[in-house]
Scaffold this active site. Structure first.
Site, PDB file in Angstrom:
ATOM      1  N   GLN A  29      27.881 -21.104 -41.398  1.00 19.19           N
ATOM      2  CA  GLN A  29      29.229 -20.594 -41.136  1.00 19.19           C
ATOM      3  C   GLN A  29      30.136 -20.706 -42.357  1.00 19.19           C
ATOM      4  OE1 GLN A  29      30.064 -19.006 -38.446  1.00 19.19           O
ATOM      5  NE2 GLN A  29      28.290 -19.480 -37.170  1.00 19.19           N
ATOM      6  N   CYS A  34      25.319 -23.189 -28.604  1.00 19.55           N
ATOM      7  CA  CYS A  34      24.228 -23.996 -29.184  1.00 19.55           C
ATOM      8  C   CYS A  34      24.767 -25.311 -29.745  1.00 19.55           C
ATOM      9  CB  CYS A  34      23.480 -23.218 -30.265  1.00 19.55           C
ATOM     10  SG  CYS A  34      22.602 -21.775 -29.644  1.00 19.55           S
ATOM     11  N   HIS A  42      25.041 -27.731 -34.789  1.00 16.78           N
ATOM     12  CA  HIS A  42      24.359 -26.664 -34.060  1.00 16.78           C
ATOM     13  C   HIS A  42      22.971 -27.167 -33.660  1.00 16.78           C
ATOM     14  CE1 HIS A  42      22.309 -22.793 -33.465  1.00 16.78           C
ATOM     15  NE2 HIS A  42      23.485 -22.221 -33.395  1.00 16.78           N
ATOM     16  N   ASP A  97      24.240 -27.706 -43.515  1.00 15.21           N
ATOM     17  CA  ASP A  97      24.127 -26.445 -42.783  1.00 15.21           C
ATOM     18  C   ASP A  97      25.311 -25.562 -43.172  1.00 15.21           C
ATOM     19  OD1 ASP A  97      24.065 -24.345 -41.013  1.00 15.21           O
ATOM     20  OD2 ASP A  97      24.224 -25.565 -39.203  1.00 15.21           O
TER      21      ASP A  97
END
Length: 409
Positions: A203, A366, A121, A200
């Site tokens: 999600q 993104c 992202h 990250d």
């Protein structure tokens, strides 16, 4: 568990769009909020509104207890034993930027290496790209295949003694691909023991059980608004030994111990990194969201999404002219499906099916570097969560068949 019974907890799902029942399939962008979360926010403002950490009167003590109680809930939810390692930010984006500024600009210099995947992202790409440009570091990008699977041999080859940071997604926001983050972390530790790892999890944490302590990373970021919580709340986990070496990201109130004319000393962790009046109400609302998901059980959440995703891929595969991106191995993907009709722009698709009351995302999500890899400018994306049903997927299929008829596919 009958997830259909949960729908009454979400007031917005009773809305009609264009005189059709709302079918919300955009939870990867932001999730809807249950009435329990809305009530927690309202209760704070109506009954406990005061600043935290700074007062000894009743309201301030109540607000502080609720605020810090939410921090403990977050820590427990993701397997963190020391609450001082949990820092509240405005978003996962700000969490990555905090690491880039407060750690990266001190520890990554000319000739050092930053390793990313091309499927990141923008929030986990742009801060490192800019840091490399400013400090003269080398940015290395690991390719993925058409299913979003990382090229492990290229990953291993990219990591050298000069590598200072390796960062990768836990679950792709475009393809739904689930990275084996434990394995990737072990590779980094083997190839470059001094390199740091940022994962990250924006999600991942909303959709499956996550135990940060078992991953082997040094930084982990996620956000509240994708997991039934309010917007404006992100979470940064940092290994305490690293936090203790980092300077504050922002200066101001609450992050100080003492301020004198020519010097300042910092507050204890985690407050050293939480300058100013925090987003108290929404942190408390986030705590209520954690309670909601905890009561459901994240194994149940994951099982529900597997069932929906499998059903959706099966149905989408039967539509003429439609391409589905990402692996069809449901065990290796989250509840996100990106797709395209040949020669039909995703914005046209989204507009047509919105007339049927169906909300999907269209655009580059993104992740423009990944779009280049897929050789497309944009995709349509349907994403599922606990309140979605197979009947809603049927509505999506019917609307997409309408798109196919309109464009004679």
């Amino acid at each position: 568990m009958n997830f259909k019974n949960l729908r009454s907890d979400f007031p917005i799902l009773s809305r009609k769009i264009n005189n059709r029942p709302l079918v919300y399939l955009d939870s990867a962008a932001t999730s809807q909020k249950p009435k329990q979360v809305l009530a927690a926010i309202s209760d704070y403002y109506q009954s406990h509104n005061a600043n935290v950490h700074r007062g000894i009167h009743t309201l301030s003590l109540e607000a502080t207890e609720a605020y810090e109680g939410a921090r403990k809930k977050v820590a427990d939810f993701v397997g963190v034993k020391d609450v001082a390692e949990i820092i509240f930010t405005r978003s996962a984006t700000e969490a990555v930027n905090l690491v880039a500024y407060a750690w990266g600009r001190v520890n990554i210099g000319k000739g050092d290496e930053i390793v990313l995947t091309i499927a990141e992202h923008h929030s986990n790409f742009v801060p490192w790209q800019q840091l490399a440009l400013e400090n003269g570091a080398n940015l290395k990008m690991i390719p993925v295949d058409e299913n979003g699977k990382l090229d492990e041999m290229a990953f291993i080859k990219a990591i050298t003694k000069k590598t200072k940071l390796v960062s990768f997604f836990h679950v792709s926001n475009v393809l739904g691909t689930i990275n084996d983050v434990n394995r990737l972390s072990s590779i980094v530790h083997r190839e470059a023991p001094n390199a740091k790892i940022l994962t990250d999890g924006a999600q991942a944490v909303p959709h499956m059980p996550v135990d940060i302590g078992k991953i082997g990373c040094d930084f982990y970021v996620f956000t509240g608004h994708k997991m039934l919580g309010p917007t404006g709340i992100g979470v940064l986990w940092v290994r305490k030994s690293i936090l203790q070496t980092m300077n504050p990201f922002h200066g101001g109130g609450d992050m100080i111990r003492e301020v004198h004319k020519y010097e300042t000393t910092w507050n204890d962790l985690p407050y050293k990194f939480e300058a100013g009046t925090p987003n108290i109400a929404d942190v408390i609302g986030f705590g209520a969201a954690i309670d909601y998901l905890t009561n459901l059980g994240m194994d149940n959440v994951r099982e529900h999404e597997i069932e929906l995703t499998n059903y959706a891929i099966e149905k989408l595969s039967q539509i003429n002219g439609l391409t589905i991106y990402g692996t069809k191995d449901i065990s290796k993907r989250g509840g996100v499906i990106s797709f395209n009709f040949a020669d039909v722009h995703p914005h046209d698709v989204a507009q047509i099916i919105d007339e049927e009351g169906i909300a999907v995302r269209s655009g580059h999500h993104c992740a423009q570097v990944l779009m280049e890899r897929l050789n497309v400018a944009a995709t349509s994306r349907a994403s599922f969560y606990i309140y979605n049903t197979k009947e809603e997927i049927d509505s999506l299929i019917n609307s997409l068949n309408k798109v196919a008829r309109i464009f004679k596919l």
